[in-house]
Motif scaffolding. Sequence first.
Motif, PDB file in Angstrom:
ATOM      1  N   ALA A 166      32.078  13.773  24.545  1.00  0.00           N
ATOM      2  CA  ALA A 166      32.792  12.535  23.932  1.00  0.00           C
ATOM      3  C   ALA A 166      31.447  11.607  23.398  1.00  0.00           C
ATOM      4  CB  ALA A 166      33.608  12.042  25.035  1.00  0.00           C
ATOM      5  N   GLY A 167      30.596  11.484  23.978  1.00  0.00           N
ATOM      6  CA  GLY A 167      29.633  10.583  23.461  1.00  0.00           C
ATOM      7  C   GLY A 167      29.082  11.377  21.979  1.00  0.00           C
ATOM      8  N   ASP A 168      28.939  12.547  21.781  1.00  0.00           N
ATOM      9  CA  ASP A 168      28.488  13.147  20.506  1.00  0.00           C
ATOM     10  C   ASP A 168      29.607  12.974  19.628  1.00  0.00           C
ATOM     11  OD1 ASP A 168      26.113  14.181  21.828  1.00  0.00           O
ATOM     12  OD2 ASP A 168      26.846  16.139  22.170  1.00  0.00           O
ATOM     13  N   GLU A 169      30.807  13.256  19.768  1.00  0.00           N
ATOM     14  CA  GLU A 169      31.963  13.014  18.846  1.00  0.00           C
ATOM     15  C   GLU A 169      31.678  11.479  18.411  1.00  0.00           C
ATOM     16  OE1 GLU A 169      34.958  13.551  16.495  1.00  0.00           O
ATOM     17  OE2 GLU A 169      33.478  14.911  17.246  1.00  0.00           O
ATOM     18  N   LEU A 170      31.580  10.647  19.465  1.00  0.00           N
ATOM     19  CA  LEU A 170      31.776   9.192  19.024  1.00  0.00           C
ATOM     20  C   LEU A 170      30.615   8.683  18.149  1.00  0.00           C
ATOM     21  CD1 LEU A 170      32.747   6.348  19.586  1.00  0.00           C
ATOM     22  CD2 LEU A 170      31.106   6.120  21.562  1.00  0.00           C
ATOM     23  N   LEU A 171      29.215   9.580  18.296  1.00  0.00           N
ATOM     24  CA  LEU A 171      28.267   9.254  17.384  1.00  0.00           C
ATOM     25  C   LEU A 171      28.476   9.670  15.818  1.00  0.00           C
ATOM     26  CD1 LEU A 171      25.227  10.128  19.737  1.00  0.00           C
ATOM     27  CD2 LEU A 171      26.048   7.644  18.624  1.00  0.00           C
ATOM     28  N   ARG A 172      29.298  11.036  15.829  1.00  0.00           N
ATOM     29  CA  ARG A 172      29.805  11.488  14.552  1.00  0.00           C
ATOM     30  C   ARG A 172      30.669  10.382  14.005  1.00  0.00           C
ATOM     31  NH1 ARG A 172      29.065  16.553  17.019  1.00  0.00           N
ATOM     32  NH2 ARG A 172      30.840  16.617  18.379  1.00  0.00           N
ATOM     33  N   GLN A 173      31.676   9.893  14.709  1.00  0.00           N
ATOM     34  CA  GLN A 173      32.750   8.894  14.081  1.00  0.00           C
ATOM     35  C   GLN A 173      32.054   7.704  13.801  1.00  0.00           C
ATOM     36  OE1 GLN A 173      36.540   8.302  15.942  1.00  0.00           O
ATOM     37  NE2 GLN A 173      36.454  10.582  16.931  1.00  0.00           N
ATOM     38  N   VAL A 174      31.028   7.272  14.220  1.00  0.00           N
ATOM     39  CA  VAL A 174      30.141   6.125  14.060  1.00  0.00           C
ATOM     40  C   VAL A 174      29.536   6.271  12.866  1.00  0.00           C
ATOM     41  CG1 VAL A 174      28.134   4.676  14.547  1.00  0.00           C
ATOM     42  CG2 VAL A 174      29.973   5.224  16.433  1.00  0.00           C
ATOM     43  N   ALA A 175      28.715   7.434  12.447  1.00  0.00           N
ATOM     44  CA  ALA A 175      28.078   7.684  11.479  1.00  0.00           C
ATOM     45  C   ALA A 175      29.079   7.685  10.195  1.00  0.00           C
ATOM     46  CB  ALA A 175      27.599   9.338  11.515  1.00  0.00           C
ATOM     47  N   ASP A 176      30.305   8.339  10.278  1.00  0.00           N
ATOM     48  CA  ASP A 176      31.183   8.331   9.253  1.00  0.00           C
ATOM     49  C   ASP A 176      31.941   6.736   8.919  1.00  0.00           C
ATOM     50  OD1 ASP A 176      33.337   9.737   7.587  1.00  0.00           O
ATOM     51  OD2 ASP A 176      34.788   8.878   8.924  1.00  0.00           O
ATOM     52  N   LYS A 192      33.807  -2.066  16.238  1.00  0.00           N
ATOM     53  CA  LYS A 192      34.523  -2.432  17.648  1.00  0.00           C
ATOM     54  C   LYS A 192      35.941  -2.050  17.442  1.00  0.00           C
ATOM     55  CE  LYS A 192      35.983  -7.288  16.005  1.00  0.00           C
ATOM     56  NZ  LYS A 192      35.680  -8.468  16.396  1.00  0.00           N
ATOM     57  N   GLN A 193      36.503  -1.352  16.449  1.00  0.00           N
ATOM     58  CA  GLN A 193      37.805  -0.717  16.615  1.00  0.00           C
ATOM     59  C   GLN A 193      37.847   0.237  17.415  1.00  0.00           C
ATOM     60  OE1 GLN A 193      40.136  -2.758  14.969  1.00  0.00           O
ATOM     61  NE2 GLN A 193      38.424  -4.138  14.485  1.00  0.00           N
ATOM     62  N   PRO A 194      38.859   0.783  17.989  1.00  0.00           N
ATOM     63  CA  PRO A 194      38.886   1.981  19.112  1.00  0.00           C
ATOM     64  C   PRO A 194      38.784   3.122  18.315  1.00  0.00           C
ATOM     65  CG  PRO A 194      40.744   0.422  19.344  1.00  0.00           C
ATOM     66  CD  PRO A 194      40.118  -0.242  18.080  1.00  0.00           C
ATOM     67  N   PHE A 195      37.904   4.041  19.033  1.00  0.00           N
ATOM     68  CA  PHE A 195      37.772   5.352  18.657  1.00  0.00           C
ATOM     69  C   PHE A 195      38.668   6.429  19.389  1.00  0.00           C
ATOM     70  CE2 PHE A 195      33.955   3.007  17.454  1.00  0.00           C
ATOM     71  CZ  PHE A 195      33.348   3.813  16.438  1.00  0.00           C
ATOM     72  N   SER A 196      39.215   7.043  18.788  1.00  0.00           N
ATOM     73  CA  SER A 196      39.953   8.511  19.221  1.00  0.00           C
ATOM     74  C   SER A 196      39.285   9.503  19.715  1.00  0.00           C
ATOM     75  CB  SER A 196      41.467   8.484  18.428  1.00  0.00           C
ATOM     76  OG  SER A 196      42.183   7.585  18.405  1.00  0.00           O
ATOM     77  N   LEU A 197      39.127   9.892  20.799  1.00  0.00           N
ATOM     78  CA  LEU A 197      38.407  11.077  21.325  1.00  0.00           C
ATOM     79  C   LEU A 197      39.180  11.824  21.815  1.00  0.00           C
ATOM     80  CD1 LEU A 197      35.071   9.170  22.508  1.00  0.00           C
ATOM     81  CD2 LEU A 197      35.682  10.029  20.331  1.00  0.00           C
ATOM     82  N   GLU A 198      38.968  13.158  21.914  1.00  0.00           N
ATOM     83  CA  GLU A 198      39.563  14.123  22.728  1.00  0.00           C
ATOM     84  C   GLU A 198      39.822  13.720  24.057  1.00  0.00           C
ATOM     85  OE1 GLU A 198      39.582  19.004  23.769  1.00  0.00           O
ATOM     86  OE2 GLU A 198      38.569  18.192  22.113  1.00  0.00           O
ATOM     87  N   GLU A 199      38.673  13.270  24.701  1.00  0.00           N
ATOM     88  CA  GLU A 199      38.670  12.876  26.059  1.00  0.00           C
ATOM     89  C   GLU A 199      39.245  11.617  26.404  1.00  0.00           C
ATOM     90  OE1 GLU A 199      35.479  15.575  25.052  1.00  0.00           O
ATOM     91  OE2 GLU A 199      36.301  13.745  24.252  1.00  0.00           O
ATOM     92  N   GLY A 200      39.719  10.784  25.438  1.00  0.00           N
ATOM     93  CA  GLY A 200      40.300   9.521  25.525  1.00  0.00           C
ATOM     94  C   GLY A 200      39.819   8.433  24.581  1.00  0.00           C
ATOM     95  N   ARG A 201      40.580   7.444  24.868  1.00  0.00           N
ATOM     96  CA  ARG A 201      40.356   6.374  23.760  1.00  0.00           C
ATOM     97  C   ARG A 201      38.766   5.264  24.406  1.00  0.00           C
ATOM     98  NH1 ARG A 201      42.817   0.885  23.802  1.00  0.00           N
ATOM     99  NH2 ARG A 201      43.114   0.346  21.295  1.00  0.00           N
ATOM    100  N   ALA A 202      37.878   5.106  23.279  1.00  0.00           N
ATOM    101  CA  ALA A 202      36.990   4.498  23.432  1.00  0.00           C
ATOM    102  C   ALA A 202      36.708   3.259  22.735  1.00  0.00           C
ATOM    103  CB  ALA A 202      35.625   5.467  23.436  1.00  0.00           C
TER     104      ALA A 202
END
Length: 697
Positions: free
Chosen positions: A177-187, A232-242
């Motif tokens: 989930a952390g890796d996917e979050l970093l990809r979304q942050v980059a985008d 700071k807007q919520p991120f939607s990840l497969e494992e949950g909302r972050a």
Amino acid sequence: MLDDLERSGLGWFWASDAGGNLTYLSDTIAQRIDTPLSDLIGRPLTSIFVSAEHEVRGKTLALKLGARKSFSGFAVQSQQHPERAVLRLSGQPVFDDDEFIGYRGTGTDVTDEYHREEETERLAKYDSLTGLSNRHRMSHLIDTTLTAFKAAKRNAAVLMLDLDRFKHVNDTLGHAAGDELLRQVADRLKRSIEVDCHVGRLGGDEFQVLIPDLDDRGELGEIAMKIITMLKQPFSLEEGRAVIGASVGIAIAPHDGVTTADIVRSADLALYAAKNGGRGQFRFFSGDLENEALFRRRLEEGLGEALRKEQLFLRYEPILDVGSGHVCALETHICWRHEQRGEIDEDEFAVILEGSGQVVEVGQWAITEACRAAGEWPESVRVAVNIPVALFMADGFVEHISAALKASDLAPHRLGLEISEAIFFGNSEAVDRTLAQLFKLGVRLTLDEFGSGHSSLAYLRRAPFDMVKIDENLIIEAERGGNRDLGLVRAIVALASALEMGTIANGIETTDLYDRLRECGIGCVEGPIFSDPIGLDAVREEFEGGTWSIAPSGDRLARARRRTVYRKIQVIHDDHSYEVTLRNLSRTGALIQGLEDVPKGTQFVVDLGGGQLAVAEVIRSNGDTQGLQFEEPLVDDGSGGLVTRNRVSPYALASAGAPLAALSQGDYKGMEGGGLGQGGASTPKFGYARRSRSEAA
């Protein structure tokens, strides 16, 4: 044997005439580039093949052939079908009696090898997870940019970003989930910065942005704020909302550094200051940040001594009952009366406390002091204390509260504990046990920062909360006119009401927002339009008449936004520099003291230090005090301070004979190129007031 070699594809041959037209080519290669051999013979070689080294300037096939010299290992692709193959050409010029008659050469198919090398090179320059430039490439880009811009006298800004609460995502949702979050942050980063820039990931949760040709701190502050808002807007990840956040440090070359090492270090210090300022902020570099960081560490280390010397004290912020308008509770804020620094307010103290190892000890002191103070107030008024996670989880927490209540003879229901949702991320058995003990004790529990992104109905079911405190960021969004956010506030109020809980909204800055929150059914409110935190003596005075009522007023906020300061600065008039005292400062003006007989309409250049020069006009003059209005408003520095958009150019100072270097923190009254003269070239027009002369003495 040659035929067999050509058919195998291991080796092949080509030839051209003196004009560079193809006269021979192995049929295997024609097939490899998906073009009939008959369509190739007779055509210029440069119309068939193009260099595969797109990023290397000056490497073209035409230049190789035009030199009429031997060459080898030159990578080419089909101009018509570049995706089909990568070939390496070698060629030998052929002469007949010193007359050039063409080339004869060989070639090999290196498609797989080339793409492997290309991928290896890409991995050496780019972050494999996000596709952004890596640390090495960003360092190279900054270095080459600063070198080129130094000669051209151009500016460049470097932003350092660090994600807030990223570790929590890794710990609770897992590394995938952390890796996917970093990809979304980059985008999001690439989408949020609309100016020309380079974005890189340095590793972990640290990012870097290089923006050429921008030194306007107003624009850079807007870019930083947009980044912070988007992340700071919520991120939607497969494992949950972050939900995370970001802190940003900004440095500008050559103002804050001339070399790559200097500018990156300056941006790092600004980032450190932004994180220490409470996170979710941006900061510009200034020369005093390093001293500030060192002093902050000393403050953190000195908290234990502050407790022993009784230097800590509480301020109290009124919480009002919306229905009656009376003060129903007071929230405590810890401050520090420091021997050298002076008074450290609640916001700065909260950051110092977070970085220290004294959270439990200071928290226990605050509970004891709050109970003692509340014992003197009317029975209808409660006291609210914020409880950090470390204090909540500490051994003997409930026992300490019980002892504080007993020592102050305070009824348990008059003590409110504000607890954040973060406590539920710890040991669930220990958390439930402590909550049950607090319920049995009879104190009031408030779920703090509800709606911050981690909120769950499960928390409300698990704990016996009496109140829900709505997250301040949600209130701010509702103030900006978002009906959706106001609808969320309304839904939280309805939910709390159904569960027989009260609601609090804090941070209210406008009467319009107050009216809208009342319509939503909010039970209690607090914020600057009612009162800033005040001392215990002021609280006692207010309660002397029994009940205490406060009417909301926007004038309180307007007064607060003009920051009170007290420091010496320089002002320049007619090429002469005067030392005056800066009494207060706002975006549009300032109040100075020290000069006599200054008429309205007088123009000053105000030197705020660190290369910050602001043109101002005297709009009020009373004795030795003048009110100034700036020609161009100051901008936010990200932490509640104010700075000028632009500063004295180090290039201009260098042109006047000074070495090219980062700006110093001193005044600029005597520096040529800073828009000023030599500070003593003309006769002073204004005299110093007597008070100023005595102060100077």
